[in-house]
Design an enzyme around this catalytic site. Sequence first.
Site, PDB file in Angstrom:
ATOM      1  N   ARG A  81       6.211   3.057  -7.778  1.00 24.58           N
ATOM      2  CA  ARG A  81       6.871   3.223  -6.556  1.00 24.58           C
ATOM      3  C   ARG A  81       6.191   2.819  -5.671  1.00 24.58           C
ATOM      4  NH1 ARG A  81      10.011   9.089  -7.804  1.00 24.58           N
ATOM      5  NH2 ARG A  81      11.008   8.519  -9.783  1.00 24.58           N
ATOM      6  N   ASP A 114       5.245   2.137  -1.715  1.00 23.86           N
ATOM      7  CA  ASP A 114       5.810   2.803  -0.598  1.00 23.86           C
ATOM      8  C   ASP A 114       6.338   1.487   0.357  1.00 23.86           C
ATOM      9  OD1 ASP A 114       5.617   5.117  -1.227  1.00 23.86           O
ATOM     10  OD2 ASP A 114       3.631   5.407  -0.437  1.00 23.86           O
ATOM     11  N   ARG A 158      -4.584   4.988  -0.284  1.00 28.82           N
ATOM     12  CA  ARG A 158      -4.597   4.963   1.329  1.00 28.82           C
ATOM     13  C   ARG A 158      -5.243   6.217   1.954  1.00 28.82           C
ATOM     14  NH1 ARG A 158       1.450   4.635   2.302  1.00 28.82           N
ATOM     15  NH2 ARG A 158       1.054   4.787   4.787  1.00 28.82           N
TER      16      ARG A 158
END
Length: 280
Positions: free
Chosen positions: A61, A63, A223
């Site tokens: 998934r 973002d 991240r």
Amino acid sequence: MVVAEVSGAWRVRTIRLTLAYDGTAYVGWQRQAQGVSIQGLIETALTRVEGAPVAVAGAGRTDAGVHARGQVASARVSTALDMPTLRRALNANLPPDIRVIGLDVAPDQFHARFDAQGKVYEYWIWQSAVMPPHLRTWCWHIRRPLDAGAMDRAARMLEGAHDFAAFQATRSDVTTTTRTIREARVTSEPPPTGPWGGALTPFSGHAIVVRAEADGFLRHMVRAIVGTLVEIGDGTRRAESIPEVLKARDRTLAGPTAPAHGLVLVRVDYPHVAPAVRTL
């Protein structure tokens, strides 16, 4: 519903799609109540070709704002189209920033998410006084100089099986935060070539690329790692703090979450099982 004849038997087929997309305009991979998603657009395109609703499962998934060069999805279809024709039909029904770059007939039981054994991500940072406009949605622009060597030394400390609770998004609901990073590297790359590049380019600078390969990633894990490595690169954090952060399992002790637009899903790895039909 139209069904397809494969090897003399009429049946529904499982297909494996390899996708590339620019995530700038989308809420991410997953369908959401508000906004346009990659998954939703792929399902709409397949439904138009199939003539009936089609559910698509993605390997991960990504973002909002995150890109992909090798996202993988699976679906069950009964169209009689061969794979090259189906790929052309899907791309004709998708916006130009989303493309099906590979399409196979997969084993019936194949599932893009549950069969995945690993993923590779890259995060791109652009180092220069001025951000080239063609890179603005693909790189995090950092003007202050970063020590890529120090960042690489720190990244290697993340390799192996660790509890990455300190590098996940807050309020995550996963059952375990242990992941195995098979390889983590930071490299300094020259300016890209192309219509904006070459000897006559008016832009100077270079890219710093963080590349991570693991059996899986927590939400925002890459991240958060990048944000921590940037603090090491600019000298505000010691490289030796990495083992301490891992041990503490405290998100507040790691660096900030890097912007989404520098992240690219490069590849999804699966067990070596030959597809039933290879077309691309």
